[in-house]
Design an enzyme around this catalytic site. Sequence first.
Site, PDB file in Angstrom:
ATOM      1  N   LYS A 116       0.336   4.200  -0.564  1.00  0.00           N
ATOM      2  CA  LYS A 116      -0.427   5.593   0.124  1.00  0.00           C
ATOM      3  C   LYS A 116      -0.277   6.568  -0.964  1.00  0.00           C
ATOM      4  O   LYS A 116      -0.156   6.393  -2.168  1.00  0.00           O
ATOM      5  CB  LYS A 116      -0.181   5.589   1.321  1.00  0.00           C
ATOM      6  CG  LYS A 116      -0.119   4.315   2.440  1.00  0.00           C
ATOM      7  CD  LYS A 116      -0.129   4.720   3.823  1.00  0.00           C
ATOM      8  CE  LYS A 116      -0.256   3.460   4.456  1.00  0.00           C
ATOM      9  NZ  LYS A 116      -0.552   3.575   6.211  1.00  0.00           N
ATOM     10  N   HIS A 138      -9.778   1.520   4.072  1.00  0.00           N
ATOM     11  CA  HIS A 138      -8.451   1.464   4.941  1.00  0.00           C
ATOM     12  C   HIS A 138      -8.729   2.734   6.059  1.00  0.00           C
ATOM     13  O   HIS A 138      -9.553   3.497   6.142  1.00  0.00           O
ATOM     14  CB  HIS A 138      -7.327   2.282   4.101  1.00  0.00           C
ATOM     15  CG  HIS A 138      -6.025   2.274   4.799  1.00  0.00           C
ATOM     16  ND1 HIS A 138      -5.518   3.298   5.348  1.00  0.00           N
ATOM     17  CD2 HIS A 138      -4.911   1.279   4.765  1.00  0.00           C
ATOM     18  CE1 HIS A 138      -4.467   2.974   6.070  1.00  0.00           C
ATOM     19  NE2 HIS A 138      -4.249   1.735   5.620  1.00  0.00           N
ATOM     20  N   GLY A 180       1.739   2.566  10.880  1.00  0.00           N
ATOM     21  CA  GLY A 180       2.811   4.050  10.718  1.00  0.00           C
ATOM     22  C   GLY A 180       3.402   4.052  11.893  1.00  0.00           C
ATOM     23  O   GLY A 180       3.949   5.456  11.723  1.00  0.00           O
ATOM     24  N   ASN A 183       0.805  -1.021   0.029  1.00  0.00           N
ATOM     25  CA  ASN A 183       0.196   0.072   0.151  1.00  0.00           C
ATOM     26  C   ASN A 183       0.971   1.134  -0.061  1.00  0.00           C
ATOM     27  O   ASN A 183       1.401   1.640   1.066  1.00  0.00           O
ATOM     28  CB  ASN A 183      -1.114   0.142   1.066  1.00  0.00           C
ATOM     29  CG  ASN A 183      -1.848   1.404   1.605  1.00  0.00           C
ATOM     30  OD1 ASN A 183      -1.768   1.998   0.199  1.00  0.00           O
ATOM     31  ND2 ASN A 183      -2.532   1.323   2.498  1.00  0.00           N
ATOM     32  N   GLU A 195      -7.220   5.012   6.976  1.00  0.00           N
ATOM     33  CA  GLU A 195      -6.948   6.539   6.694  1.00  0.00           C
ATOM     34  C   GLU A 195      -8.311   6.927   6.092  1.00  0.00           C
ATOM     35  O   GLU A 195      -8.433   8.038   6.207  1.00  0.00           O
ATOM     36  CB  GLU A 195      -5.562   6.542   6.088  1.00  0.00           C
ATOM     37  CG  GLU A 195      -4.445   6.473   7.021  1.00  0.00           C
ATOM     38  CD  GLU A 195      -3.260   5.850   6.313  1.00  0.00           C
ATOM     39  OE1 GLU A 195      -3.216   5.744   5.164  1.00  0.00           O
ATOM     40  OE2 GLU A 195      -2.379   5.575   7.041  1.00  0.00           O
ATOM     41  N   GLU A 215      -6.190  -4.509  10.479  1.00  0.00           N
ATOM     42  CA  GLU A 215      -5.026  -3.838  10.526  1.00  0.00           C
ATOM     43  C   GLU A 215      -5.505  -2.801  11.887  1.00  0.00           C
ATOM     44  O   GLU A 215      -6.275  -1.785  11.992  1.00  0.00           O
ATOM     45  CB  GLU A 215      -4.680  -2.532   9.287  1.00  0.00           C
ATOM     46  CG  GLU A 215      -4.512  -3.241   8.174  1.00  0.00           C
ATOM     47  CD  GLU A 215      -3.844  -2.043   7.147  1.00  0.00           C
ATOM     48  OE1 GLU A 215      -2.674  -2.461   7.049  1.00  0.00           O
ATOM     49  OE2 GLU A 215      -4.581  -1.168   6.920  1.00  0.00           O
ATOM     50  N   SER A 233       2.825  -1.553  10.488  1.00  0.00           N
ATOM     51  CA  SER A 233       4.140  -1.670  10.990  1.00  0.00           C
ATOM     52  C   SER A 233       4.887  -3.153  10.464  1.00  0.00           C
ATOM     53  O   SER A 233       5.744  -3.638  11.153  1.00  0.00           O
ATOM     54  CB  SER A 233       4.465  -1.314  12.225  1.00  0.00           C
ATOM     55  OG  SER A 233       4.097   0.068  12.280  1.00  0.00           O
TER      56      SER A 233
HETATM   57  P1  PGA Z   1       2.523   0.589   7.582  1.00  0.00           P
HETATM   58  O1  PGA Z   1       0.915   0.958   7.074  1.00  0.00           O
HETATM   59  O2  PGA Z   1       2.813  -0.750   7.278  1.00  0.00           O
HETATM   60  O3  PGA Z   1       3.209   1.869   7.439  1.00  0.00           O
HETATM   61  O4  PGA Z   1       2.212   0.689   9.323  1.00  0.00           O
HETATM   62  C1  PGA Z   1       0.029  -0.194   6.942  1.00  0.00           C
HETATM   63  C2  PGA Z   1      -1.162   0.100   6.152  1.00  0.00           C
HETATM   64  O5  PGA Z   1      -1.661   1.323   6.744  1.00  0.00           O
HETATM   65  O6  PGA Z   1      -1.654  -0.563   5.351  1.00  0.00           O
END
Ligand code: PGA
Length: 253
Positions: free
Chosen positions: A12, A97, A175, A10, A99, A169, A215
Amino acid sequence: MSRKNIIAANWKMNMAPSEAAAFLDPFLKAFPEPTPVEIVVAPSFVSLPKAAELLAGQSAVGLSAQNMSHEKSGAFTGETSAAMLVEVGCQYVILGHSERRSLYGEDDVVINRKVHATLAAGLVPILCIGESLEERDGGQLEFVLSQQLEGSLAGIDASQMPGIVIAYEPVWAIGTGRTATPEQAQETQAYVRSVIERLFGGAVAEAVRIQYGGSVKPGNAGELIAQPDIDGFLVGGASLDPASFGEIVKAGF
Ligand code: PGA
């Protein structure tokens, strides 16, 4: 267990078309043939055509969008339809997601419409669910996850479930560098599978793939993927580098 791991990058709001090309060139050389893992990359909308061009003629790596409108066409400024994604070469779409949920106000009703639109177009939704730290600490984990699953999968028939990937998640692990421990992740993934079983029956629950995200890094991918109910990853930060994403992919072999 016969579920094939699915490991998705992903990206982003990173990776302009030139950067997507700079990633895919070495990555496709490293994985020229189909692997035991289903590999997916999810660039931003503007990088999808370039990525599709580079992915054409190979079957090791699939292409995903990061979001989609549930509407077919019309006066929806800034939106992108399922048919557009199909035409550009996508096979998957990340939906719901955290976000999108927290920053853009997407709720389970709208995500549910998107799931239906995705399936109608022949795309595979990667449906994201997950709890905040407050919800986990407040004892709401199971309630939140089952609400998200029931809401976003409303009206979906058991026969459609093999075409859906779930990504669990935990919001507090995205993140932040703070990963769920393998035990925490396994316990929650098993709970997610139990909700799928309640909603769609045992055979569907056994077959559906549930990714873990939050992460994931080359250093923790091995112990996470060893958990019986983790069937792959949705990777953010560590997917921006082809070598690091490649190592995570190999953990899933
Ligand atoms: P990350 O993001 O691996 O940077 O924690 C995962 C995601 O949001 O899909």
